[in-house]
Design a protein around this motif. Structure first.
Motif, PDB file in Angstrom:
ATOM      1  N   ASN A   1       5.942   2.095 -12.140  1.00 47.70           N
ATOM      2  CA  ASN A   1       5.707   0.742 -11.656  1.00 47.70           C
ATOM      3  C   ASN A   1       4.458   0.694 -10.779  1.00 47.70           C
ATOM      4  O   ASN A   1       4.253   1.552  -9.918  1.00 47.70           O
ATOM      5  CB  ASN A   1       6.911   0.246 -10.855  1.00 47.70           C
ATOM      6  N   LEU A   2       3.624  -0.312 -11.008  1.00 44.25           N
ATOM      7  CA  LEU A   2       2.416  -0.497 -10.216  1.00 44.25           C
ATOM      8  C   LEU A   2       2.777  -1.074  -8.847  1.00 44.25           C
ATOM      9  O   LEU A   2       3.811  -1.734  -8.694  1.00 44.25           O
ATOM     10  CB  LEU A   2       1.449  -1.428 -10.938  1.00 44.25           C
ATOM     11  N   PRO A   3       1.948  -0.844  -7.824  1.00 45.59           N
ATOM     12  CA  PRO A   3       2.220  -1.439  -6.510  1.00 45.59           C
ATOM     13  C   PRO A   3       2.269  -2.960  -6.606  1.00 45.59           C
ATOM     14  O   PRO A   3       1.624  -3.573  -7.461  1.00 45.59           O
ATOM     15  CB  PRO A   3       1.026  -0.987  -5.662  1.00 45.59           C
ATOM     16  N   GLU A   4       3.033  -3.569  -5.710  1.00 43.47           N
ATOM     17  CA  GLU A   4       3.108  -5.029  -5.672  1.00 43.47           C
ATOM     18  C   GLU A   4       1.747  -5.598  -5.260  1.00 43.47           C
ATOM     19  O   GLU A   4       1.035  -4.997  -4.451  1.00 43.47           O
ATOM     20  CB  GLU A   4       4.179  -5.479  -4.686  1.00 43.47           C
ATOM     21  N   PRO A   5       1.378  -6.761  -5.799  1.00 42.42           N
ATOM     22  CA  PRO A   5       0.115  -7.381  -5.381  1.00 42.42           C
ATOM     23  C   PRO A   5       0.135  -7.736  -3.894  1.00 42.42           C
ATOM     24  O   PRO A   5       1.180  -8.081  -3.334  1.00 42.42           O
ATOM     25  CB  PRO A   5       0.042  -8.653  -6.239  1.00 42.42           C
ATOM     26  N   GLU A   6      -1.020  -7.639  -3.277  1.00 47.52           N
ATOM     27  CA  GLU A   6      -1.137  -8.071  -1.885  1.00 47.52           C
ATOM     28  C   GLU A   6      -1.392  -9.576  -1.847  1.00 47.52           C
ATOM     29  O   GLU A   6      -1.347 -10.246  -2.875  1.00 47.52           O
ATOM     30  CB  GLU A   6      -2.227  -7.268  -1.199  1.00 47.52           C
ATOM     31  N   ASP A   7      -1.639 -10.120  -0.649  1.00 46.97           N
ATOM     32  CA  ASP A   7      -1.677 -11.580  -0.513  1.00 46.97           C
ATOM     33  C   ASP A   7      -2.833 -12.237  -1.256  1.00 46.97           C
ATOM     34  O   ASP A   7      -2.859 -13.454  -1.434  1.00 46.97           O
ATOM     35  CB  ASP A   7      -1.686 -11.987   0.956  1.00 46.97           C
ATOM     36  N   ASN A   8      -3.801 -11.422  -1.714  1.00 47.68           N
ATOM     37  CA  ASN A   8      -4.894 -11.977  -2.522  1.00 47.68           C
ATOM     38  C   ASN A   8      -4.637 -11.844  -4.022  1.00 47.68           C
ATOM     39  O   ASN A   8      -5.511 -12.124  -4.842  1.00 47.68           O
ATOM     40  CB  ASN A   8      -6.216 -11.305  -2.163  1.00 47.68           C
ATOM     41  N   GLY A   9      -3.446 -11.365  -4.383  1.00 48.56           N
ATOM     42  CA  GLY A   9      -3.075 -11.246  -5.784  1.00 48.56           C
ATOM     43  C   GLY A   9      -3.516  -9.961  -6.454  1.00 48.56           C
ATOM     44  O   GLY A   9      -3.262  -9.764  -7.644  1.00 48.56           O
ATOM     45  N   THR A  10      -4.162  -9.065  -5.723  1.00 49.04           N
ATOM     46  CA  THR A  10      -4.672  -7.810  -6.285  1.00 49.04           C
ATOM     47  C   THR A  10      -3.772  -6.646  -5.880  1.00 49.04           C
ATOM     48  O   THR A  10      -3.289  -6.590  -4.747  1.00 49.04           O
ATOM     49  CB  THR A  10      -6.109  -7.549  -5.796  1.00 49.04           C
ATOM     50  N   ARG A  11      -3.569  -5.711  -6.804  1.00 47.00           N
ATOM     51  CA  ARG A  11      -2.817  -4.490  -6.520  1.00 47.00           C
ATOM     52  C   ARG A  11      -3.792  -3.414  -6.047  1.00 47.00           C
ATOM     53  O   ARG A  11      -4.926  -3.347  -6.530  1.00 47.00           O
ATOM     54  CB  ARG A  11      -2.088  -3.998  -7.775  1.00 47.00           C
ATOM     55  N   TYR A  12      -3.335  -2.547  -5.151  1.00 44.69           N
ATOM     56  CA  TYR A  12      -4.196  -1.503  -4.609  1.00 44.69           C
ATOM     57  C   TYR A  12      -3.499  -0.140  -4.658  1.00 44.69           C
ATOM     58  O   TYR A  12      -2.280  -0.046  -4.478  1.00 44.69           O
ATOM     59  CB  TYR A  12      -4.572  -1.808  -3.153  1.00 44.69           C
ATOM     60  N   LEU A  13      -4.298   0.896  -4.892  1.00 48.42           N
ATOM     61  CA  LEU A  13      -3.847   2.277  -4.771  1.00 48.42           C
ATOM     62  C   LEU A  13      -4.451   2.887  -3.513  1.00 48.42           C
ATOM     63  O   LEU A  13      -5.550   2.525  -3.101  1.00 48.42           O
ATOM     64  CB  LEU A  13      -4.284   3.098  -5.990  1.00 48.42           C
ATOM     65  N   LYS A  14      -3.728   3.830  -2.918  1.00 46.54           N
ATOM     66  CA  LYS A  14      -4.239   4.556  -1.761  1.00 46.54           C
ATOM     67  C   LYS A  14      -4.925   5.836  -2.195  1.00 46.54           C
ATOM     68  O   LYS A  14      -4.500   6.500  -3.145  1.00 46.54           O
ATOM     69  CB  LYS A  14      -3.110   4.922  -0.804  1.00 46.54           C
ATOM     70  N   ILE A  15      -5.981   6.229  -1.504  1.00 50.15           N
ATOM     71  CA  ILE A  15      -6.645   7.511  -1.717  1.00 50.15           C
ATOM     72  C   ILE A  15      -6.608   8.260  -0.376  1.00 50.15           C
ATOM     73  O   ILE A  15      -7.442   8.026   0.497  1.00 50.15           O
ATOM     74  CB  ILE A  15      -8.096   7.328  -2.191  1.00 50.15           C
ATOM     75  N   PRO A  16      -5.626   9.142  -0.205  1.00 56.48           N
ATOM     76  CA  PRO A  16      -5.581   9.893   1.049  1.00 56.48           C
ATOM     77  C   PRO A  16      -6.709  10.921   1.099  1.00 56.48           C
ATOM     78  O   PRO A  16      -6.890  11.713   0.177  1.00 56.48           O
ATOM     79  CB  PRO A  16      -4.213  10.573   0.999  1.00 56.48           C
ATOM     80  N   LEU A  17      -7.484  10.905   2.159  1.00 60.13           N
ATOM     81  CA  LEU A  17      -8.644  11.794   2.286  1.00 60.13           C
ATOM     82  C   LEU A  17      -8.217  13.146   2.841  1.00 60.13           C
ATOM     83  O   LEU A  17      -7.446  13.222   3.799  1.00 60.13           O
ATOM     84  CB  LEU A  17      -9.698  11.153   3.173  1.00 60.13           C
ATOM     85  N   ASP A  18      -8.757  14.206   2.221  1.00 63.26           N
ATOM     86  CA  ASP A  18      -8.564  15.585   2.703  1.00 63.26           C
ATOM     87  C   ASP A  18      -7.088  15.963   2.806  1.00 63.26           C
ATOM     88  O   ASP A  18      -6.705  16.766   3.661  1.00 63.26           O
ATOM     89  CB  ASP A  18      -9.236  15.769   4.072  1.00 63.26           C
ATOM     90  N   ALA A  19      -6.257  15.400   1.921  1.00 61.18           N
ATOM     91  CA  ALA A  19      -4.814  15.649   1.987  1.00 61.18           C
ATOM     92  C   ALA A  19      -4.366  16.737   1.015  1.00 61.18           C
ATOM     93  O   ALA A  19      -3.332  17.366   1.217  1.00 61.18           O
ATOM     94  CB  ALA A  19      -4.043  14.373   1.707  1.00 61.18           C
ATOM     95  N   LEU A  20      -5.127  16.959  -0.049  1.00 57.75           N
ATOM     96  CA  LEU A  20      -4.750  17.962  -1.049  1.00 57.75           C
ATOM     97  C   LEU A  20      -5.766  19.093  -1.056  1.00 57.75           C
ATOM     98  O   LEU A  20      -6.955  18.853  -0.840  1.00 57.75           O
ATOM     99  CB  LEU A  20      -4.675  17.330  -2.435  1.00 57.75           C
TER     100      LEU A  20
END
Length: 311
Positions: free
Chosen positions: A292-311
């Motif tokens: 399942n894709l993330p729920e849209p935010e208040d502007n109607g767009t879905r977003y993914l997170k990119i954690p920096l230096d985590a892996l």
């Protein structure tokens, strides 16, 4: 002395032998290969009842543009409808790190129960922390319709099947034995290419070796379908079907005679040279949610997170 892991393996071996003796219909397997992610998805069905399962589907994803599309999934839908199949299961061998699952899209159009191994909750907890997911993210596997334990049986029409827990690549990996076939996910590759990596969070090379040895106790004739092929050096074509017998004798990493310590040393050394899969961050983020894709935010767009230096 028998162990708790012997009984599921004995059941799986019996299914293979029963199918090969004519006591159960032979599953029909159709592969769909996605070259951008080197992924083989499968539709497996019972020729007697037309009941089917879809295994390890792919949602097309253009990482540079952040755009999803569905040509791969639509090809599966077209095949299912042309063949007059009824989808009973959408099976995931694990939470993939190299492609996004199309299971929710396929479920919307074709039905079926979405299933994965119970240890997906371990993956959800590990990566839930990495992605700093809030309390609204459920870490109990409830995004899936069914969580399989080791040895759980199920059926596709009149064909019986069993799930085997084969951790090592990730904690949650399953292999599905369906009639005379086994779908190994990322645990094994073609014999000339070897085995999966074991350096993701929660991975373990020693567990991977033991899982592979368990699979290699299935009958030699077991048809073996793999989730990926990368064309080993010297081979010009993609291949994703082999047998347990061929894996026993010819797998370059783990053929008969290779010991556990030898394998762990090889796998650890090799994994240290590998880059992270280019889609690991979007893939895990989506796949631990059942695709399942993330729920849209208040502007109607879905977003993914990119954690920096985590892996």
């Amino acid at each position: 002395m028998t162990t708790d892991r012997d009984e599921p393996l004995a059941l799986a071996s019996h299914l293979v032998e029963e199918t090969r003796s004519g006591g159960m219909p032979t599953p029909v397997v159709r592969a769909f290969f996605d070259e951008p992610t080197n992924t083989a998805s499968y539709v497996v069905h019972d020729p007697a009842t037309k009941a089917a399962a879809i295994i390890d589907s792919v949602l097309d994803f253009d990482a540079a543009a952040g755009r999803t599309h569905r040509e791969s999934a639509d090809a599966i839908i077209a095949y299912v409808r042309t063949e007059g199949l009824t989808v009973e299961w959408l099976l995931e061998t694990h939470a993939h790190a190299d492609h996004l699952s199309a299971a929710p899209y396929l479920q919307q159009h074709l039905g079926g129960k979405l299933a994965i191994g119970r240890e997906i909750v371990t993956v959800q907890n590990v990566f839930g922390k990495i992605f700093n997911e809030g309390s609204e993210f459920q870490r109990d596997g409830s995004q899936f319709d069914k969580l399989f334990d080791d040895g759980d049986g199920f059926s596709i029409g009149s064909i019986r099947a069993v799930a085997l827990h084969v951790p090592g690549h990730t904690p949650a990996d399953l292999a599905y034995i369906i009639g005379d076939t086994v779908f190994t996910g990322d645990t094994l590759f073609m014999p000339d290419y070897g085995t999966a990596r074991a350096d993701f969070p929660g991975g373990d090379a020693r567990e991977l070796f033991r899982s592979i040895r368990r699979l290699m106790e299935l009958p030699r004739e077991t048809r073996t379908f793999l989730c990926h092929d990368y064309k080993a050096p010297g081979r010009d074509s993609y291949v994703w079907e082999t047998t347990i017998g061929q894996q026993r004798t010819a797998n370059v990493h783990v053929h008969e005679g290779v010991g556990e310590d030898e394998f762990v040393e090889m796998r650890t050394r090799r994994d240290a040279t590998l880059s992270m899969p280019k889609l690991i961050l979007p893939s895990i983020q989506i796949n631990m949610r059942g695709g399942n894709l993330p729920e849209p935010e208040d502007n109607g767009t879905r977003y993914l997170k990119i954690p920096l230096d985590a892996l």
